[in-house]
Design a protein around this motif. Structure first.
Motif, PDB file in Angstrom:
ATOM      1  N   ALA A 131       0.390  -1.623   0.228  1.00  0.00           N
ATOM      2  CA  ALA A 131      -0.479   0.101  -0.152  1.00  0.00           C
ATOM      3  C   ALA A 131       1.082   1.534   0.270  1.00  0.00           C
ATOM      4  CB  ALA A 131      -0.972  -0.060   1.335  1.00  0.00           C
ATOM      5  N   ALA A 132       2.485   1.081  -0.290  1.00  0.00           N
ATOM      6  CA  ALA A 132       3.046   2.333  -0.122  1.00  0.00           C
ATOM      7  C   ALA A 132       3.338   2.830  -0.982  1.00  0.00           C
ATOM      8  CB  ALA A 132       4.312   2.237   1.473  1.00  0.00           C
ATOM      9  N   PRO A 133       3.786   3.825  -1.693  1.00  0.00           N
ATOM     10  CA  PRO A 133       4.328   3.818  -2.880  1.00  0.00           C
ATOM     11  C   PRO A 133       5.667   3.284  -2.933  1.00  0.00           C
ATOM     12  CG  PRO A 133       3.886   6.819  -1.639  1.00  0.00           C
ATOM     13  CD  PRO A 133       4.317   5.102  -0.143  1.00  0.00           C
ATOM     14  N   GLN A 134       6.297   3.500  -2.103  1.00  0.00           N
ATOM     15  CA  GLN A 134       7.698   2.104  -1.962  1.00  0.00           C
ATOM     16  C   GLN A 134       7.759   1.633  -0.964  1.00  0.00           C
ATOM     17  OE1 GLN A 134      10.479   2.065  -5.302  1.00  0.00           O
ATOM     18  NE2 GLN A 134      10.348   0.012  -3.764  1.00  0.00           N
ATOM     19  N   GLY A 135       7.938   0.162  -0.782  1.00  0.00           N
ATOM     20  CA  GLY A 135       8.338  -0.589   0.429  1.00  0.00           C
ATOM     21  C   GLY A 135       9.542  -1.020  -0.046  1.00  0.00           C
ATOM     22  N   HIS A 136       9.507  -1.310   0.939  1.00  0.00           N
ATOM     23  CA  HIS A 136      11.041  -1.845   1.797  1.00  0.00           C
ATOM     24  C   HIS A 136      10.866  -3.297   2.387  1.00  0.00           C
ATOM     25  CE1 HIS A 136      12.679   1.067  -0.766  1.00  0.00           C
ATOM     26  NE2 HIS A 136      11.933   1.909  -1.060  1.00  0.00           N
ATOM     27  N   LEU A 137      10.839  -4.775   2.375  1.00  0.00           N
ATOM     28  CA  LEU A 137      11.646  -5.283   3.106  1.00  0.00           C
ATOM     29  C   LEU A 137      12.499  -5.855   3.164  1.00  0.00           C
ATOM     30  CD1 LEU A 137      10.103  -7.558   4.868  1.00  0.00           C
ATOM     31  CD2 LEU A 137       9.628  -8.351   2.553  1.00  0.00           C
ATOM     32  N   VAL A 138      13.341  -5.748   4.539  1.00  0.00           N
ATOM     33  CA  VAL A 138      14.668  -6.441   4.740  1.00  0.00           C
ATOM     34  C   VAL A 138      14.408  -7.395   5.239  1.00  0.00           C
ATOM     35  CG1 VAL A 138      16.544  -5.862   5.238  1.00  0.00           C
ATOM     36  CG2 VAL A 138      15.544  -3.918   4.028  1.00  0.00           C
ATOM     37  N   ASN A 139      14.783  -8.379   5.138  1.00  0.00           N
ATOM     38  CA  ASN A 139      15.260 -10.363   5.517  1.00  0.00           C
ATOM     39  C   ASN A 139      16.352 -10.503   6.369  1.00  0.00           C
ATOM     40  OD1 ASN A 139      12.331 -10.157   6.388  1.00  0.00           O
ATOM     41  ND2 ASN A 139      11.886 -11.461   4.062  1.00  0.00           N
ATOM     42  N   ILE A 140      16.695 -10.163   7.384  1.00  0.00           N
ATOM     43  CA  ILE A 140      18.361 -10.679   8.047  1.00  0.00           C
ATOM     44  C   ILE A 140      18.756 -12.158   7.835  1.00  0.00           C
ATOM     45  CG2 ILE A 140      20.058 -10.245   9.921  1.00  0.00           C
ATOM     46  CD1 ILE A 140      18.977  -7.243   8.202  1.00  0.00           C
ATOM     47  N   SER A 141      20.182 -12.581   7.178  1.00  0.00           N
ATOM     48  CA  SER A 141      19.556 -13.724   6.731  1.00  0.00           C
ATOM     49  C   SER A 141      20.860 -13.753   7.944  1.00  0.00           C
ATOM     50  CB  SER A 141      20.010 -14.391   5.348  1.00  0.00           C
ATOM     51  OG  SER A 141      20.317 -15.988   5.756  1.00  0.00           O
ATOM     52  N   ARG A 163      17.117 -17.415   3.418  1.00  0.00           N
ATOM     53  CA  ARG A 163      18.286 -16.997   2.160  1.00  0.00           C
ATOM     54  C   ARG A 163      17.059 -17.043   0.789  1.00  0.00           C
ATOM     55  NH1 ARG A 163      23.449 -19.075  -0.538  1.00  0.00           N
ATOM     56  NH2 ARG A 163      23.490 -18.111  -2.636  1.00  0.00           N
ATOM     57  N   GLY A 164      16.673 -18.320   1.074  1.00  0.00           N
ATOM     58  CA  GLY A 164      15.795 -19.222  -0.254  1.00  0.00           C
ATOM     59  C   GLY A 164      15.159 -18.077  -0.305  1.00  0.00           C
ATOM     60  N   TYR A 165      13.305 -18.028   1.360  1.00  0.00           N
ATOM     61  CA  TYR A 165      12.956 -17.634   0.784  1.00  0.00           C
ATOM     62  C   TYR A 165      12.454 -16.486   0.457  1.00  0.00           C
ATOM     63  CZ  TYR A 165       8.379 -16.202   3.719  1.00  0.00           C
ATOM     64  OH  TYR A 165       7.253 -15.684   3.530  1.00  0.00           O
ATOM     65  N   THR A 166      13.209 -15.201   0.606  1.00  0.00           N
ATOM     66  CA  THR A 166      13.679 -14.021   0.516  1.00  0.00           C
ATOM     67  C   THR A 166      13.877 -13.884  -0.792  1.00  0.00           C
ATOM     68  OG1 THR A 166      14.527 -13.435   2.900  1.00  0.00           O
ATOM     69  CG2 THR A 166      14.516 -11.628   0.980  1.00  0.00           C
TER      70      THR A 166
END
Length: 274
Positions: A131-141, A163-166
């Motif tokens: 829903a954001a103009p530009q979304g950012h998802l950061v996953n820590i492996s 890692r694989g999921y992301t």
């Protein structure tokens, strides 16, 4: 003006380490924060350390291994705003044991936080990111999501899974407004070793921390700065720290024989903590 100024961010594991450093830097840049951690004391210390008192901050005790709890947290945030710009699934724990000596409950505990916590956070907050103009998802492996290490089988399994999921999610989100980044830190100065499970019974939490500190190459503050820069540049992957970059190169050049080039890796065993 910083990229995060005027935006909002959700951070898990915000009570210490990289999570706290991320909160501090984003707060200085004028980013609204939703901070979660199972440790309410550490979370309160993080909030108290924030310099920009006018920037909105909401703290929430949450166990990321509990899907219902993470879903409730996301629903509460959704009641306050229509979108979230940045989500960092950072919460993590450690457990050290040989495979033939692992305690099943400890393995399940680690996987609940390190893998399922990422899944829960991703699925709960993805609608708000979309829903954001530009979304950012950061996953820590971790760099341990690229190589196997004796006594770290459970941690390896979780971080390889992240890692694989992301990476799969990144391909699914290609062409959308949601940027996906997988972060692989090397040795970063956090409390993860002090709070870890497993290892020799005669090694105290302080001794675990001292052993871990010998391998620290990057401060939590530097790690946070690099992660925030990766968000602004929309990097798909961040290899974090000189040690992680070296190990990543070795694993690519020598995918099977890399232990030969890493003194001490093969010696971590029954009586030697990782």
């Amino acid at each position: 003006m910083a990229y995060s100024t005027g935006k909002s961010a959700v951070i898990t594991g915000a009570g210490s380490g990289i999570g706290r450093a991320l909160a501090q830097q984003l707060n200085r840049e004028g980013c609204a924060l939703f901070l979660g951690d199972v440790d309410t004391g550490g979370l309160a210390e993080t909030v108290a350390s924030l310099e920009h008192k006018d920037a909105p901050v909401v703290q929430q005790q949450v166990d990321v291994s509990d899907k219902a709890a993470v879903d409730r947290w996301a629903a509460t945030i959704a009641e306050q705003q229509l979108a979230v710009d940045i989500v960092v699934n950072n919460a993590g724990v450690a457990y050290s044991a040989r495979v033939d000596e692992c305690n099943y409950d400890d393995v399940q505990w680690l996987m609940g936080v390190n893998f399922w916590g990422v899944v829960h956070g991703t699925m709960a907050f993805l609608p708000l990111l979309k829903a954001a103009p530009q979304g950012h998802l950061v996953n820590i492996s971790s760099i341990f999501g690229m190589i196997g290490v004796p006594t770290q089988s459970a941690y390896n399994a979780a971080k390889f899974a992240v890692r694989g999921y992301t990476e799969a999610l990144r391909m699914e989100m290609a062409g959308s407004n949601v940027h996906i980044c997988c972060v692989h830190p090397g040795g970063v100065g956090t409390n993860i070793a002090r709070r870890s499970r497993g290892g020799p019974a005669d090694v105290s939490a302080d001794e675990k921390a001292a052993l871990f500190d010998q391998h620290v190459r990057t401060s939590a503050e530097s790690a946070a700065a690099q992660i925030i820069a990766a968000v602004a540049k929309r990097k798909p992957r961040l290899i974090l720290g000189p040690d992680a970059k070296f190990i990543n190169l070795l694993s690519r050049l020598f995918p099977v024989s890399y232990p030969r080039f890493m003194p001490g890796l093969g010696k971590v065993g029954r009586d030697e903590p990782a």
